[in-house]
Design a protein around this motif. Sequence first.
Motif, PDB file in Angstrom:
ATOM      1  N   MET A 192       0.827  -1.211   0.000  1.00 36.98           N
ATOM      2  CA  MET A 192       0.000   0.000   0.000  1.00 36.98           C
ATOM      3  C   MET A 192       0.859   1.258   0.000  1.00 36.98           C
ATOM      4  O   MET A 192       0.563   2.226  -0.716  1.00 36.98           O
ATOM      5  CB  MET A 192      -0.943  -0.017   1.206  1.00 36.98           C
ATOM      6  CG  MET A 192      -2.033  -1.084   1.120  1.00 36.98           C
ATOM      7  SD  MET A 192      -3.030  -1.233   2.614  1.00 36.98           S
ATOM      8  CE  MET A 192      -3.951   0.292   2.588  1.00 36.98           C
ATOM      9  N   LEU A 213      -2.508   7.782   0.336  1.00 34.77           N
ATOM     10  CA  LEU A 213      -3.699   6.948   0.527  1.00 34.77           C
ATOM     11  C   LEU A 213      -3.453   5.878   1.586  1.00 34.77           C
ATOM     12  O   LEU A 213      -4.349   5.546   2.367  1.00 34.77           O
ATOM     13  CB  LEU A 213      -4.105   6.304  -0.798  1.00 34.77           C
ATOM     14  CG  LEU A 213      -5.470   5.612  -0.842  1.00 34.77           C
ATOM     15  CD1 LEU A 213      -6.566   6.585  -0.456  1.00 34.77           C
ATOM     16  CD2 LEU A 213      -5.732   5.029  -2.213  1.00 34.77           C
ATOM     17  N   ALA A 214      -2.221   5.347   1.628  1.00 33.75           N
ATOM     18  CA  ALA A 214      -1.878   4.337   2.636  1.00 33.75           C
ATOM     19  C   ALA A 214      -1.937   4.933   4.037  1.00 33.75           C
ATOM     20  O   ALA A 214      -2.534   4.352   4.953  1.00 33.75           O
ATOM     21  CB  ALA A 214      -0.500   3.768   2.354  1.00 33.75           C
ATOM     22  N   SER A 221      -5.384   5.426   5.114  1.00 31.61           N
ATOM     23  CA  SER A 221      -6.038   4.160   5.454  1.00 31.61           C
ATOM     24  C   SER A 221      -5.672   3.707   6.858  1.00 31.61           C
ATOM     25  O   SER A 221      -6.469   3.055   7.545  1.00 31.61           O
ATOM     26  CB  SER A 221      -5.634   3.073   4.457  1.00 31.61           C
ATOM     27  OG  SER A 221      -5.943   3.448   3.137  1.00 31.61           O
ATOM     28  N   LYS A 251     -13.432  -1.760   9.443  1.00 34.36           N
ATOM     29  CA  LYS A 251     -12.996  -2.099   8.080  1.00 34.36           C
ATOM     30  C   LYS A 251     -13.778  -1.278   7.060  1.00 34.36           C
ATOM     31  O   LYS A 251     -13.201  -0.744   6.111  1.00 34.36           O
ATOM     32  CB  LYS A 251     -13.186  -3.583   7.830  1.00 34.36           C
ATOM     33  CG  LYS A 251     -12.751  -4.023   6.437  1.00 34.36           C
ATOM     34  CD  LYS A 251     -12.792  -5.532   6.295  1.00 34.36           C
ATOM     35  CE  LYS A 251     -14.201  -6.048   6.250  1.00 34.36           C
ATOM     36  NZ  LYS A 251     -14.262  -7.503   5.978  1.00 34.36           N
ATOM     37  N   GLY A 278     -12.493   2.180   7.007  1.00 32.97           N
ATOM     38  CA  GLY A 278     -11.267   2.279   6.220  1.00 32.97           C
ATOM     39  C   GLY A 278     -11.552   2.271   4.726  1.00 32.97           C
ATOM     40  O   GLY A 278     -10.955   3.047   3.959  1.00 32.97           O
ATOM     41  N   ILE A 279     -12.486   1.405   4.317  1.00 35.41           N
ATOM     42  CA  ILE A 279     -12.852   1.353   2.899  1.00 35.41           C
ATOM     43  C   ILE A 279     -13.515   2.663   2.471  1.00 35.41           C
ATOM     44  O   ILE A 279     -13.259   3.188   1.375  1.00 35.41           O
ATOM     45  CB  ILE A 279     -13.786   0.159   2.633  1.00 35.41           C
ATOM     46  CG1 ILE A 279     -13.030  -1.154   2.860  1.00 35.41           C
ATOM     47  CG2 ILE A 279     -14.337   0.206   1.212  1.00 35.41           C
ATOM     48  CD1 ILE A 279     -13.896  -2.390   2.767  1.00 35.41           C
ATOM     49  N   ILE A 289     -10.952   5.273   1.888  1.00 39.55           N
ATOM     50  CA  ILE A 289     -10.263   5.023   0.617  1.00 39.55           C
ATOM     51  C   ILE A 289     -11.116   5.475  -0.565  1.00 39.55           C
ATOM     52  O   ILE A 289     -10.631   6.139  -1.493  1.00 39.55           O
ATOM     53  CB  ILE A 289      -9.911   3.528   0.489  1.00 39.55           C
ATOM     54  CG1 ILE A 289      -8.837   3.147   1.508  1.00 39.55           C
ATOM     55  CG2 ILE A 289      -9.426   3.207  -0.917  1.00 39.55           C
ATOM     56  CD1 ILE A 289      -8.550   1.669   1.561  1.00 39.55           C
ATOM     57  N   PHE A 319      -6.442  -1.120  -3.343  1.00 39.62           N
ATOM     58  CA  PHE A 319      -6.448  -0.634  -1.960  1.00 39.62           C
ATOM     59  C   PHE A 319      -7.648  -1.196  -1.198  1.00 39.62           C
ATOM     60  O   PHE A 319      -7.532  -1.560  -0.026  1.00 39.62           O
ATOM     61  CB  PHE A 319      -6.470   0.895  -1.937  1.00 39.62           C
ATOM     62  CG  PHE A 319      -5.133   1.502  -1.634  1.00 39.62           C
ATOM     63  CD1 PHE A 319      -4.815   1.922  -0.359  1.00 39.62           C
ATOM     64  CD2 PHE A 319      -4.178   1.639  -2.628  1.00 39.62           C
ATOM     65  CE1 PHE A 319      -3.579   2.469  -0.068  1.00 39.62           C
ATOM     66  CE2 PHE A 319      -2.948   2.181  -2.363  1.00 39.62           C
ATOM     67  CZ  PHE A 319      -2.635   2.609  -1.072  1.00 39.62           C
ATOM     68  N   ILE A 320      -8.796  -1.252  -1.855  1.00 41.84           N
ATOM     69  CA  ILE A 320      -9.988  -1.789  -1.189  1.00 41.84           C
ATOM     70  C   ILE A 320      -9.783  -3.262  -0.846  1.00 41.84           C
ATOM     71  O   ILE A 320     -10.131  -3.722   0.248  1.00 41.84           O
ATOM     72  CB  ILE A 320     -11.224  -1.602  -2.095  1.00 41.84           C
ATOM     73  CG1 ILE A 320     -11.533  -0.110  -2.251  1.00 41.84           C
ATOM     74  CG2 ILE A 320     -12.427  -2.347  -1.516  1.00 41.84           C
ATOM     75  CD1 ILE A 320     -12.640   0.193  -3.241  1.00 41.84           C
ATOM     76  N   ILE A 342      -7.180  -3.503   2.081  1.00 42.00           N
ATOM     77  CA  ILE A 342      -7.681  -3.128   3.406  1.00 42.00           C
ATOM     78  C   ILE A 342      -8.515  -4.254   3.990  1.00 42.00           C
ATOM     79  O   ILE A 342      -8.558  -4.476   5.206  1.00 42.00           O
ATOM     80  CB  ILE A 342      -8.485  -1.813   3.345  1.00 42.00           C
ATOM     81  CG1 ILE A 342      -8.529  -1.157   4.742  1.00 42.00           C
ATOM     82  CG2 ILE A 342      -9.877  -2.027   2.832  1.00 42.00           C
ATOM     83  CD1 ILE A 342      -7.229  -0.618   5.209  1.00 42.00           C
TER      84      ILE A 342
END
Length: 691
Positions: free
Chosen positions: A267, A274-275, A278, A366, A369-370, A373, A394-395, A398
């Motif tokens: 990531m 973006l990481a 997240s 979770k 987090g999604i 993103i 990324f999705i 995660i």
Amino acid sequence: MRDINQEEVLGKAYDSKLMARLLSYAKPYWTWLLTCILVVVIIAGIDLAGPYLIKIAIDDYINVYDKPIEVYHQAPENKSAILFEDRYYVIQKNMEAVNQSSSMEIAQLIKYGQDIFLIDGYVDLQSSEFEIVETNGEFILDLKNEDRSFHGRKLTLEEIQSFRKEDVLSIRKIAFIYFLLVIIGFLLNYAQTYLLNYTSNKIVLNIRQELFTHLEGMSLSFFDKNPVGRLVTRVTNDTETLQEMYSQVLITMFKDLFILLGVVIIMVRMNVQLALLSFIVIPLILLATAIFRIKIREIYREVRIKLAQINSTLNENFTGMKTVHIFKREKQQAQQFDTFNREYLEANKKEIFIFSIFRPSMEVLKSMGIAIIIWYGGGNVIRGSLQFGVLVAFIDYIKQFFQPINDLTEKYNILQSAMASSERIFALLDKEADIENPDHPVQIESLQGTIEFKNVWFAYNHEDWVLKNINFKINAGESVAFVGATGAGKSSIINLMNRFYDIQKGEILIDGINIKDIPLSTLRKNIGVVLQDVFMFTGTIKDNILLNNTEISTEKMKEIAQYVNAHNFIEKLPNQYDEPVMERGSTLSSGQRQLLAFARALATDPSILVLDEATSNIDTETEELIQDAVVKLIQGRTSIAIAHRLSTIQNCNKIMVLHKGQLREMGSHQELLEMEGIYYKLYQLQYKESL
């Protein structure tokens, strides 16, 4: 009554010393375990490769409409090009990747409505407004906010397929690689699971065998202080908990850590901003996990306590079922069990409640987090600063990031139980046996049978003396009986002769040798014991006579059984010597069990024979068989009888009278009667009762 809670107290969730000792049992299988670790690393790599392959497929071969295309009139070197209408097209990720110093042409594929156009030039589709118009059969792309236009052509379906032929082939390759990785992952998971479970079972088999062997070598005093049920739990339940630790925690934890580390690295390499965005949920994850560990530890301990209560109640009721029926206590015992059962249900409901909060909370985090993103990454995709395939990857990552966290949290319970179980197991293994073989044993093959007690003092607990200054000598071949009231010390003398316990003072000699200098196997092989309460093992008649002694042939066994009058009733059984024997010999009568005990005692041809009133509670016919067997057994042997009925010992060479741990009288039957002492009173009492 034993405190059930005592053995269920949980220690630390992790103890480095205990873990080091547990790992020492895995050392002989280090190559297998190392193989498992390597395999889980490969499996973790396969799991991590899946989203990345999807990202490549989307960004490099599916989503190509907003990317610059280099146009060559000759095939370029070291570049994968698409041949279309005698020109070579090379798709780049962005304009920075295009070599600005060259004079090459730039083209672009644009999707406008339902049509695909090939434009001679590059337009930033994210920041430009445009329209495509047709003039005299020629398509022109006009920029609304700039005074520029580009020539283009509308591609037919065949031309699109021709232009995207290489992309389609590449996507097929990626799909094949993805499917191949799934198959390889399945096979590796199967191999790793099988090998790991096989190895963990082998490790636990060794631990269980070592524990059982160690317990077998413990003295009877050890079993006096440790309930059998608890020891059975150590050998079964606790070792099974270790098996769960070896198979579900020890190696699979590596996979979870590799997945976490791999997800973070991938990531960050794909998009740092973006990481980092997240990872905002990580503090919330750590907080939720910490709360869960504290709560589940308390509930888990309560569940274990309630389960122990149920097991204890079941053991008591099944063992004492005859008493329950006799006193008609079925209803009351059922109510007691129902109480414990409902308490166990309530404890489980608490555990389920904790998990029902924790797992959905992990799903919420979770999803959070999604959502972050999608919010941030989706905006960047629209602005053209982030590729769509990166967002999709990324999705997926995660989601993978949260799975190991859930696994590690649940494995915390297994690790905690394993630490508690290992502590209890190692406490038993570290306990030294009270009775040990001598360091420098006297090597003898057989004993003659002369027994001598010299100033023997013995107590089961500290100085609560059971035997006090006992002195006597039994010559080889003599028959001797011990009499006395309950608790006088008769059975203790037998236990001491076999070194089931060690004396505190004095010495016990056999053939002039201190029994502490005789190997235990030699000593006990030469002393045959027939107890009043005969214990039968589950198996067959043959098994219960031989007791796994492979040195005795079947013919010899039958000869012994015939000698002690057991052969007749065995021959009448449906399977004779192979007749199954149920637990404790419940399908055999007391007399039959007694005759089998005689055969068992005679199988090793002992020099000394000990009889604990072999005819009590036996019918007259069987008693005659047993008395005949006794006469045969004691011939040529030193025999010792613990007498409850004085009529059975009148022919003994010596009768020793014990009273409150002291040897008060000794002599023949007639001599003791003439003394008119303790023996005389016992005899008169039994005689009066028989009138």
